[in-house]
Design an enzyme around this catalytic site. Structure first.
Site, short mmCIF file in Angstrom:
data_model
loop_
_atom_site.label_atom_id
_atom_site.label_comp_id
_atom_site.label_asym_id
_atom_site.label_seq_id
_atom_site.Cartn_x
_atom_site.Cartn_y
_atom_site.Cartn_z
N HIS A 1 -7.67 -9.46 -19.52
CA HIS A 1 -8.58 -9.91 -18.49
C HIS A 1 -9.84 -9.04 -18.59
CE1 HIS A 1 -9.23 -12.30 -14.99
NE2 HIS A 1 -9.49 -11.44 -14.10
N SER B 1 -13.86 -12.84 -13.03
CA SER B 1 -12.75 -13.23 -12.38
C SER B 1 -12.93 -14.11 -11.08
CB SER B 1 -11.78 -11.92 -12.13
OG SER B 1 -10.53 -12.30 -11.78
N ASP C 1 -13.92 -14.68 -17.83
CA ASP C 1 -12.50 -14.70 -17.50
C ASP C 1 -12.44 -15.13 -15.99
OD1 ASP C 1 -10.17 -15.04 -19.03
OD2 ASP C 1 -9.31 -13.54 -17.86
#
Length: 451
Positions: free
Chosen positions: A252, A158, A182
């Site tokens: 996610h 992330s 991601d």
């Protein structure tokens, strides 16, 4: 008196032993810290094969003071992302253990929970640059102690993906590899390459997308970008807000779970280059010729096997599908159907493979397939598991039409080709499928001639 002197001498030694055995843990904060807001503080936790489950704190400046840190070994940094509640990432221990199974390396968990834990996401974004500058300075000190930039691997999750990118940019793209799981989208989507991760940040950048319609980044960011299940709406994740927090984070977080699975080596997820997920599902992107003898790349830790060809090809988008739970990898077959009905038929096909008590299922239902007389319809089937030495095959044709008459599909030939193993395709000729009724048969090796 002698005993007292002995104990006095022993006490400092005992204290040193206890200190040496102390295991440093990831900062465990809570929601109150996030509400107040945390200032950036970075802790570097080292794990090696000598201390797989016991982290030791690495000083940022004096590496010679840390006997376990060997700069001649390759080093992998794990960089987490936004922590809105301040809790430690639940996957840190597992990824550390699996990385150390793969190779004798230094694994450094970058604990920037103080700085990432904040209900104000924008503050955490601001801290990504500062965190990257801190890590850059540390890596430069590693260089002074003999470390090679090409042996440095950063795994960023992330926001951590962009932190890793900033570090790589600071070091002129000389670090060996960045894996971005991601990468965060909010505040980075639409930004210039210098303000986010991009392919120039390392010698090789591989990216996984699992939440492009919410928390993740939609566009390609690496030399190869993997879009699991199209990059959004991961199987098994909740689809309504009534599911609580998992509704927001499940897609996610799936990126990390898929990467962990890639190191378990129970099975692999082959990814196919394609311009869109729709074309991939339609079976229009099943050629792996551009990758030569190595075939299509496999997602995850081992993708560096395809590094040289990917660097020549430029940015490559690939797609693969997964199961709902681990093991996530699926097995892909090309299914070619030719019918001899006079009229065009539309519908869905379900295929089951049977062998020695095992059964694998694939339902091809992302859209209605069109079947025409003496015209081969090519479908892509994703089976939930791999079945060796297929003994029987079951087929079912359905239309989803409840009120209309039941149709029959007269199959002149069906051919099933395993896309990940070089095996002779399996065929069956002259099958009558009545709608919604399963037919089971023994397949035979396909004849060489084509219709």
């Amino acid at each position: 008196m002698f005993l007292w002197q002995y104990l006095t001498l022993l006490l400092p030694i005992t204290v040193q032993i206890c200190k040496a055995q102390t295991c440093e843990e990831f900062s465990d904060l809570d929601l109150s810290h996030a509400i107040i807001g945390t200032s950036l503080r970075i802790r570097l936790l080292l794990y090696t094969r000598d201390n797989v489950t016991c982290g030791s704190l690495v000083p940022h400046t004096d590496l010679s003071a840390h006997p376990r840190f060997n700069c001649s070994r390759p080093t992998t940094f794990i960089v987490h992302g936004y922590r809105p509640t301040g809790s430690p990432p639940m996957w840190v221990e597992k990824i550390t253990e699996l990385l150390l199974v793969q190779a004798d390396i230094n694994v450094i968990v970058v604990d920037w929970n103080r700085g990432a834990a904040n209900v104000n996401y924008f503050k955490a974004v601001e801290n990504t640059r500062r965190a990257a500058n801190n890590l850059t300075a540390f890596i430069q000190i590693m260089q002074e102690h003999g470390a090679s930039l090409s042996s440095i691997y950063m795994i960023g999750v992330s926001l951590g993906a962009h932190v890793s990118g900033f570090v790589g940019a600071n070091l002129n793209g000389a670090i060996g590899r960045i894996t971005a799981l991601d990468p965060a989208g909010p505040q980075f989507t639409g930004s210039a390459p210098e303000d986010r991760l991009d392919p120039t940040d390392a010698q090789f950048v591989d990216v996984l997308h699992t939440d492009i319609d919410a928390l993740g980044f939609r566009e390609p960011l690496g030399h190869i970008d993997f879009y699991a299940n199209g990059g959004a709406d991961q199987p098994g994740c909740p689809r309504t807000i009534f599911s609580g927090g998992s509704y927001f984070k499940c897609d996610h977080q799936r990126s990390v779970l898929l990467y962990l699975d890639s190191m378990n080596q129970t099975c692999t997820s082959m990814a196919y280059p394609c311009t869109s997920y729709k074309d991939f599902l339609d079976g229009d992107c099943l050629s792996c010729d551009r990758f030569g003898a190595a075939g299509c790349p496999v997602f995850g830790y081992g993708v560096t096997k395809w590094k040289d060809v990917l660097l020549k090809l430029g940015q490559t988008k690939t797609y693969f599908t997964t199961n709902k739970v681990s093991p996530f990898c699926m097995t892909n077959y090309r299914v070619e159907v030719m019918i001899w009905n006079e009229e065009v038929r539309y519908g869905y096909i379900t295929v089951k493979l049977h062998s020695n008590g095992k059964e694998a299922v694939a339902t091809i239902d992302h859209k209605e397939s069109e079947f025409k007389k003496h015209t081969e319809t090519t479908l892509l089937a994703h089976f939930d598991k791999d079945v060796q030495s297929v003994k029987k095959v079951s087929l079912k044709f359905s239309t989803g039409n409840v009120l209309k008459p039941k149709y029959k599909l007269r199959v002149l030939r069906i051919r099933l080709t395993h896309l990940e193993r070089k095996e002779r395709p399996l065929c069956r000729y002259d099958i009558l499928l009545q709608e919604d009724k399963e037919v089971t048969f023994r397949p035979i090796p396909c004849e060489e001639s084509n219709f």
